[in-house]
Design a protein around this motif. Structure first.
Motif, PDB file in Angstrom:
ATOM      1  N   GLN A 188       0.743  -1.217  -0.010  1.00 38.31           N
ATOM      2  CA  GLN A 188      -0.085   0.001  -0.033  1.00 38.31           C
ATOM      3  C   GLN A 188       0.830   1.247  -0.024  1.00 38.31           C
ATOM      4  N   ARG A 211      -4.286   3.041  -8.835  1.00 37.86           N
ATOM      5  CA  ARG A 211      -5.212   3.514  -7.673  1.00 37.86           C
ATOM      6  C   ARG A 211      -6.120   2.414  -7.202  1.00 37.86           C
ATOM      7  N   LYS A 212      -6.548   1.255  -8.328  1.00 35.87           N
ATOM      8  CA  LYS A 212      -7.344   0.234  -7.900  1.00 35.87           C
ATOM      9  C   LYS A 212      -6.278  -0.642  -6.956  1.00 35.87           C
ATOM     10  N   LYS A 214      -4.278   0.379  -4.779  1.00 34.27           N
ATOM     11  CA  LYS A 214      -4.243   0.971  -3.563  1.00 34.27           C
ATOM     12  C   LYS A 214      -5.678   0.479  -2.868  1.00 34.27           C
ATOM     13  N   ASP A 215      -6.604   0.752  -3.505  1.00 35.84           N
ATOM     14  CA  ASP A 215      -8.139   0.392  -2.847  1.00 35.84           C
ATOM     15  C   ASP A 215      -8.096  -0.916  -2.502  1.00 35.84           C
ATOM     16  N   ARG A 216      -7.550  -2.000  -3.268  1.00 33.45           N
ATOM     17  CA  ARG A 216      -7.651  -3.318  -2.981  1.00 33.45           C
ATOM     18  C   ARG A 216      -6.964  -3.463  -1.360  1.00 33.45           C
ATOM     19  N   ASN A 356     -17.540  -4.071  -1.019  1.00 34.59           N
ATOM     20  CA  ASN A 356     -16.082  -4.148  -0.126  1.00 34.59           C
ATOM     21  C   ASN A 356     -16.500  -4.566   1.256  1.00 34.59           C
TER      22      ASN A 356
END
Ligand code: ATP
Ligand code: MG
Length: 394
Positions: A188, A211-212, A214-216, A356
């Motif tokens: 991250q 970005r994806k 990081k979100d995961r 999520n």
């Protein structure tokens, strides 16, 4: 064996100790209340005479002028010789104070008494068989009891082993999960570094992928956090729970404040219904905060933007303090209600509404409620909304 039926007290003599007289003697000896005082036969060697003399009955070999016809305490004489003249002699001598039963009468009485004795013997036999059966059955029962106890012990042993294995498994899982935490945090922060332009700029496409990623990473870190939290709570013992006297209204207000950005983003309004008096409970503040946060986050996540959320805090008639979180969101199907507190369970509509999620929030909430000896329950109508309620012990 004696005939138990009571017999009027009688003083008896038997005249003639052949087969018949002897049989009558044997029967009379078994009857309570019947006393054979004299037996008489010209032959002192008959079986009856020998038996009588052995047990102390006065045995006479001469009838005429004997005590049999002089003893006024006698009230029954069995004439068992079958001789008419002897019967008549006895009748003549004793008729005024004593009953003389002749050979035929004696035989009838003998058969009656003998029948009664046989019945008594049969009854005794039945009693014996019955008590043998009872003993057998008792033995069988004792045996199956022992077998049952052995099986219970086996099951308990097995259960203990399963428990140990389960604990080992949880420990292993917690360790493995714990080790995942650091690499994900590292991925991250590296992704964040890249997004911050630390290693040159990226094309729009590459940036969107970063970005994806990081979100995961954020999602996985939060799932790992929840898994560890639940594992900790599951191995945590109720007696080790540290509690203080806390104001429930303040705790819940703090949780609402901490979720303000999320609530604001979805244009929602949270309304408190708690009255003027504070609601004081004994609890572990951090855990009750976590529980309230789980319920409130769910109410926000599983409702459309702009929908209201109500928090009710009150003391019920029985003096128990309770709080509930109500929403007007997607609701939960009846068939799913029983599974809602199970680990990793998510409804299809829940997944569609909020992708999520890890399905651990309510399992954690339930465990916290258990540790506080509180009841957690849900009321919901699919498509209309849900009410989650916690009732604290008095
Ligand atoms: N207020 C609610 N309204 C409708 N469905 C709900 C509500 N709260 C929970 N659910 C359903 O119960 C499921 C389990 O909820 P839970 O909080 O345990 O996990 P989650 O929200 O999926 O994930 P997370 O562990 O991240 O909270 C949800 O996936 C959803 O299907
Ligand atoms: Mg949740």
């Amino acid at each position: 064996m004696s005939i138990q039926q009571s017999f009027p007290h009688s003083s008896i003599a038997i005249v003639g100790m052949g087969k018949g007289g002897t049989s009558i003697l044997k029967l009379l000896l078994q009857i309570t209340g019947a006393t054979v005082k004299y037996i008489c036969d010209t032959n002192p060697k008959t079986e009856g005479m020998i038996l009588g003399s052995r047990i102390g009955i006065t045995c006479l070999t001469e009838l005429k002028g004997s005590d049999v016809v002089r003893d006024r305490s006698l009230n029954l004489i069995f004439e068992a010789t079958g001789k008419k003249d002897i019967f008549e002699y006895l009748q003549e001598e004793v008729a005024t104070y004593c009953t003389v039963i002749g050979a035929v009468g004696a035989r009838v009485i003998y058969y009656l008494l003998d029948g009664q004795q046989k019945i008594t013997e049969e009854l005794q036999q039945c009693k014996l068989i019955l008590s043998e059966k009872v003993m057998e059955r008792t033995e069988e029962l004792e045996k199956s009891n022992l077998e049952l106890q052995r099986q219970i012990n086996d099951y308990q042993e097995l259960n203990k082993k399963l428990h140990q294995i389960n604990e080992e498994k949880t420990k292993y899982l917690v360790n493995a999960t714990h080790q995942l935490k650091a690499p994900f945090a590292a991925i991250q922060s590296y992704t964040e570094l890249l997004l911050d332009g630390y290693a040159d700029t990226f094309s729009e496409k590459a940036e969107s992928i970063l970005r994806k990623m990081k979100d995961r990473c954020i999602l996985l870190s939060s799932s790992i956090k929840e898994m560890l939290e639940l594992a900790n709570l599951n191995s945590f013992l109720e007696e080790n729970l540290q509690t203080d006297t806390e104001n429930l209204d303040t705790i819940l207000q703090k949780v609402v404040d901490s979720l303000h950005p999320l609530i604001k983003r979805k244009h929602m309004i949270v309304t408190f219904h708690s009255g003027k008096r504070p609601h004081i409970i004994r609890c572990n503040k951090k855990q009750i905060e976590a529980l309230a946060q789980i319920l409130l986050e769910n109410a926000v996540n599983y409702s459309d933007p702009g929908m209201p959320i109500d928090i009710l805090i009150k003391k019920d008639k029985g003096g128990r303090i309770l709080f509930s979180v109500s929403d007007k969101g997607i609701g939960i199907d009846k068939k799913n209600l029983q599974n809602i507190f199970k680990e990793y369970f998510r409804t299809n509509r829940g997944v569609q509404k909020s992708y999520n999620g890890s399905g651990l929030g309510l399992a954690i909430a339930k465990r916290i409620a258990e540790l506080h000896r509180s009841d957690i329950s849900v009321d919901s109508i699919s498509g209309e909304g849900s009410v989650f309620k916690i009732e604290f012990p008095k």
